[in-house]
Scaffold this active site. Sequence first.
Site, PDB file in Angstrom:
ATOM      1  N   CYS A 245       0.747  -1.148  -0.116  1.00 18.14           N
ATOM      2  CA  CYS A 245       0.049   0.001   0.023  1.00 18.14           C
ATOM      3  C   CYS A 245       0.718   1.207  -0.034  1.00 18.14           C
ATOM      4  O   CYS A 245       1.642   1.604  -1.010  1.00 18.14           O
ATOM      5  CB  CYS A 245      -0.797  -0.002   1.261  1.00 18.14           C
ATOM      6  SG  CYS A 245      -2.237   1.263   1.093  1.00 18.14           S
ATOM      7  N   HIS A 327      -3.739  -4.849  -0.233  1.00 22.42           N
ATOM      8  CA  HIS A 327      -3.274  -5.407   1.182  1.00 22.42           C
ATOM      9  C   HIS A 327      -3.260  -6.934   1.129  1.00 22.42           C
ATOM     10  O   HIS A 327      -4.242  -7.741   1.305  1.00 22.42           O
ATOM     11  CB  HIS A 327      -4.367  -4.956   2.163  1.00 22.42           C
ATOM     12  CG  HIS A 327      -3.995  -3.605   2.516  1.00 22.42           C
ATOM     13  ND1 HIS A 327      -3.119  -2.952   3.608  1.00 22.42           N
ATOM     14  CD2 HIS A 327      -4.829  -2.514   2.159  1.00 22.42           C
ATOM     15  CE1 HIS A 327      -3.432  -1.929   3.667  1.00 22.42           C
ATOM     16  NE2 HIS A 327      -4.141  -1.529   2.707  1.00 22.42           N
ATOM     17  N   GLU A 329      -2.275  -8.999   3.249  1.00 23.07           N
ATOM     18  CA  GLU A 329      -2.529  -9.429   4.494  1.00 23.07           C
ATOM     19  C   GLU A 329      -4.028  -9.481   4.830  1.00 23.07           C
ATOM     20  O   GLU A 329      -4.278  -9.779   5.757  1.00 23.07           O
ATOM     21  CB  GLU A 329      -1.690  -8.557   5.595  1.00 23.07           C
ATOM     22  CG  GLU A 329      -2.508  -7.379   6.156  1.00 23.07           C
ATOM     23  CD  GLU A 329      -2.447  -6.250   5.128  1.00 23.07           C
ATOM     24  OE1 GLU A 329      -1.538  -6.461   3.857  1.00 23.07           O
ATOM     25  OE2 GLU A 329      -2.682  -5.056   5.251  1.00 23.07           O
TER      26      GLU A 329
END
Lengths: 384, 1069
Positions: A245, A327, A329
Amino acid sequence: MQNKTITKLVLKDGSVYEGKSFGAEVSISGEVVFATGMTGYPEAFTDPSFRGQILVLTFPLIGNYGVPKKENWESKQIQIAGLVVCNYIDTPSHHESMQTLSEWLKEQNVPALEIKDTRGITEKLRDKGSMLGKILIDKKLIPFIDPNTRNLVAEVSTKEIYEEGKGKHAVIVIDCGTKYNVARRLMARGLKVVTVPWDTDVTKLTFPFSGVVISNGPGDPKKVQATIQNVKKILAKKIPVLGICLGNQILALASGGTTYKLKFGHRSQNQPCVVSGTNQCYLTTQNHGFAVKKIPAGFKEWFYNANDNTNEGIIHKTLPIMSVQFHPESSPGPLDTDWIFDYFLEKAGISPKLKNFLADKTGPVPAGENFQSSAKSKYNNYEK
Amino acid sequence: MKNKFKKIIVLGSGALKIGEAGEFDYSGSQAIKALKEEKIKVILVNPNIATYQTSKTLADEVYFLPVNAYFVEKIIKKEKPDGIMLSFGGQTALNCGLDLDKKGILKKYNVQVLGSPVASIELTEDRQMFAEHLKKIGIPIPPSGAAVNLEEAKVIAKKIGYPLMVRAAFALGGQKSGVVYNDIELKEIVEGALAISNQVLIEKYLHHFKEVEYEVVRDKFDNTVTVCNMENLDPLGIHTGDSIVVAPSQTLNNNEYHGLREASIKIVKSLGIVGECNVQYALNPKPKNGEPDYFVIEVNARLSRSSALASKATGYPLAYVAAKLALGKSLLEIQNKITKVTQSFFEPALDYVVVKMPRWDLIKFKGAEEKIGSAMKSVGEVMAIGRSFEEALQKAVRMQSGILESVTDSDFIDKAEQKKYVDTPTPRRLFAVAGALLDGQSVESLHDTTGIDNWFLSRIESIVKAEKEFIKNKKLDKEIFTELKQLGFSDKKIGQLCGKTEFEIRKIRKNFKVLPSVFAIDTLAGEVPAKTNYLYMTYHGGHHDVAPLGQNAIAVLGSGPYHIGSSVEFDWSSVYANLALKKHGKKSIIVNCNPETVSTDYDMSDRLYFENISFETVSDIYEFEKAGGLIISVGGQRPNNLAKKLSKEGFKILGTKAEDIDRAEDRNKFSALLDKLNILQPKWQSFVNIKDAEKFVDEEGFPVLVRPSYVLSGSAMRICYNKNELYDFVTKASILSPEYPVTISKFMENAKELEFDAVAQKGEVMIYGISEHVENAGVHSGDATIVYPTQRVYASTEFQLREISKKISHELKITGPFNIQFLVKDNRPFVIEVNVRASRTLPFLSKAMDTNFPEIAVDAFLGKAKKHEYVYPKSVLVKSSQFSFSRLLGADPVLRVEMSSTGEVACFGKDYDEALLKSILSANKFDFNKKAVLFSLGGTVNKAKFLEAAQTISSLGYKIYATDSTAEFFKNNGVEAQTVSKASEQSPNTLDVIDGKKVAFVVNLSETKNSESKKADNINTDGFRIRRATVDNQIPLFTDLHLARAFVKALAHYNIEDLEIKSYREYID
Ligand SMILES: Nc1ncnc2c1ncn2[C@@H]1O[C@H](COP(=O)(O)OP(=O)(O)O)[C@@H](O)[C@H]1O
Ligand SMILES: Nc1ncnc2c1ncn2[C@@H]1O[C@H](COP(=O)(O)OP(=O)(O)O)[C@@H](O)[C@H]1O
Ligand SMILES: [Mg+2]
Ligand SMILES: [Mg+2]
């Protein structure tokens, strides 16, 4: 949902929306943005990338499953400046719920409004772009303040270095406002994770490490010059780097690329990202207002957005240096791109052992036949 | 990407039945459109005459023939397609496809299966193979085993331990499945399941788990998304088709939502699905450790009811996309039809909540069990959209019943009854739960008994509380008003609570400016500007997404939920009325709330309001749009019933005036009208007390037909043969419909029934068609077998019918569609009813006459209709009804004045016999090779009248089994027959013959008197047990003398090889 005092959201363009307060009774100012995710509000609220922002959720029912224990948050506190929803649910039902959303917001001193026409606000923000706004609880007058003028990264970053997890390999996370899940996903692969403040010169660290992750974070990448300068040193040493990001933008700037502000950012959990030159597409969570424009020399486009064709990642042509705008994650959001960590670690020469409840993630395996990716859609998200 | 396919055959789902309904008209139609866009020739096989997909304008060739391997092979041989699509016609198409593949037919004619490979479909269909596959990829499934006989079943049961869930493989709608707690129950269910399938799955019963579903699409490049997830309000154990379903899930957190999403994607990739697939989960609401604790319940590797719902709920055109993917396209190549700016690789973000509620019609089935469980019983469904769950739920309640206004409307006799309905799952549970909350019972305790999540119970509680609050002081200020509307209360309900009419409330509301916002469904929660015509209304808003269309727009009211008596045929009419408006340069607005329909597709109308067909909603829409007119006569009885109110409110209703409609609907006014025009009608009288009724029968004598007016599908109608029956029934009937007086009419025995359908303009008939019932009057027109053109009717009779109809249409100044039902006795026509609206027969007639009644109706509305000359048809079309008795435990499969069929098929033929035979084959599994039959004929008249048919059958080389007195009679008249003892007597008896699947079909004629009068204790009669066993074993059953005789006659004339394989086009051009 009883004792709700009439309060309002005021936008920079002068529009006023009355609403009922269910959070802390404080007036605040911030940048008003909307997010369209349908689940994962606790994760979103604690995502440091939302620092300084008044978040409007388009999903109309919020509070349904209450608030989980601290360990499941994405940072140590609620990061959003304020919250606006259509309907607040005060009767949560979930085995993980520790308290109601309202209790949590009050405890963390964050104001929240129930405003019916969240769709109206969303349409305005989408047409005019994100704008400043304030939540006014009482008659008190406060000015519009642009959070992007502050160094938000410095606000949310850790103040000292800390270490988690065990493993023979260590990975550094430069904390520009990282979500805990970045470290969790790395540790899930049997790695030691060392999180350092945003302005740390990693090359001066005295212990050995195998790679660096530049985390996500709030605001304008150009504000974090210190990090940009440090990343230049890292690149000079050819240390493996993964940017996430904001990290994507920092890596681009550090290596000679450019960034710009999107008319309205990507803040949703359904952003389709295509691996450039293939027909492989993944659904991603995103939360950013800026994006990479010029791809730096030596790099190539790694991902692009299937909807508006904005850049979604860059990768070095020869070195294990790469970054993504989305993202991997997740948390909240789809788990499609968790493989990015494996890919990075493999390129970095660390072969990870993944242990989690849904093993083998589907990587960028070029399944099926390859073909020239379809005509990119007309719709365009550049600042007019 | 250019594709290699030139001609593709698409399999439809046949007649609507429980578990397989209108949703497949939607998916098939979208698939065909998707293929046509690619310039591919499309061949459709589907005998469902009432569907939109079988229209001339869609596929290149349509075959109204049974969807089974025999006929499809013949069609393949003739058409030589290079591809076939199996996943758009439900389980019927899928099973047929698997059969074609197994028999090597596809290979033989090298027809390629498009979309998901057959191997993976088979994998998902074989419960055990599938279980093993999931184990391999590490996805949890409930402990289970598969058995092919009772012994195996018992062994497995011992291993897993009770309670257990038993299901039949390869069956739809959870047919013959159930929960068992001990060996006895196990035996019962397993045997039932093995009767329809050669394999049963036995698995751990997951008590009170959450049931969650994901709709997944994958392209052949391995790109995969989950378009929508849905959560059932009812816990696991109640079939999704019978559950109240909400989208997106409400009680799942991020971990659970995305954990299950990830699992879905993993499963779909592992199966190599190309196209659409749905995955059903059981999710533990209280897992031991933090991690999601879940099991996979099943996977459907095809479009399903849920995918239709998902498609309508999100605006993502699943079927359309699935078809493109089947052609080998990538999700990145297909543009999002709704937004026009995003791609199809995409997961919709909703900024609203969707609630689906099933529609049951169990009361329509004599003896059917009310309890619901793992086997589906609902016949239709509605979908409501709102910005709060309360708003959507209350909308759904109104849409579903058409009578109830709120979850708080309950008519339980006492608390005891209410408690009973809380404890056992039935269609009434929701209302019992609301009632209990109203009585102050706690959410927690209700959760424990029902397994409904506290979240949902709390929402219902907030509705209940608001109502309590309001009743206290009945104060109606703007704030309270707004709050009530946001909780989904209707004007009518608010009125009922404070003693005002809905008209008064509406005025007050408008004065307060409490009006709904018109919001668009754009698949991405407003994130980017999207031009969409897909709308709903909510009180949780402050602006409108669209501007009024104005005078040039006409609103077409759809049919609402499918139910017995109102099905896909009315959607067909709505769709064509809507399309016709375009031809006249009008803008069309569709109002409907049924997700199984084509009318609610994103590309049918200029504007689609996914809203209720009620006075309040229609008025709000009409006033917002400032529309130029309303069409209420194409969607069946529900919109038709709004005529009075809407015109009273001053809205412009196109076509016949409301007061004239009323003169036809109101029995007193109507019969006065008939007398005035001296048109014959069965003697009748309306009464409010039993005295008058008795007086009537003293004069006219029995049998009589008793019924309340203003109802469709003969609901609550009954033939009474004596005073006790009359008394017994009337008391009930009047309860069923208090607003209206009960009428009693002389029941005309052995009368023939004819249908006259027409479109008139200013009272003048523009086009008409007459069709004939095969059965005599007494079998509801919706259940009757109907033939066009008429076969056994004098020209003079038809002449009279025309004259009478002209008179009536003149008198009522009819403009638009209408239908008159005639009884004919000794060549004298009697009128039993006039429906001043499109009738069930319209698609049938339109297709038979190669014309389009709804289009002509719209011409008439706009004063532009031309007189159509009557052309005698080149072929014969026969409609057969589809019954779903096998799904409804305890229901008596017998034809009566009350309609009970769930769908219909129709086939063309060179003559009556051929058409009839094809048609019956399309609605039944008939085995030509099985040369044996079972006859059980009650009453001497039936025996005598059937004798000739019996002789024919035995001359055809059939072995005849017959119940004792029938066999007796046959022998005396020289017909060979083997006597089998009554069901009640010890075996070998009739049941052994049936359960042993020894016979090709069964004829069971009961003396009408008995079957009717024995209603209560019917369960014990031999007739009932024969009928029940027959449908349970999926053997064709005939309970009507005339149909049985016609079938035998057809059998005598045609063998299966003789049936011609001709397309619709070949029959009409
Ligand atoms: N192991 C189980 N425990 C409890 N209920 C179950 C179980 N398996 C299935 N069910 C219930 O039975 C219903 C029908 O099962 P399903 O496999 O979906 O059959 P169908 O093919 O008819 O959809 C499901 O919707 C679910 O509510
Ligand atoms: N007087 C009568 N004599 C004999 N049969 C009748 C008579 N009236 C109605 N029926 C039978 O009952 C069926 C239903 O009656 P109808 O008035 O058409 O009810 P619905 O409004 O449900 O269509 C008809 O199709 C016909 O077969
Ligand atoms: Mg199912
Ligand atoms: Mg009728």
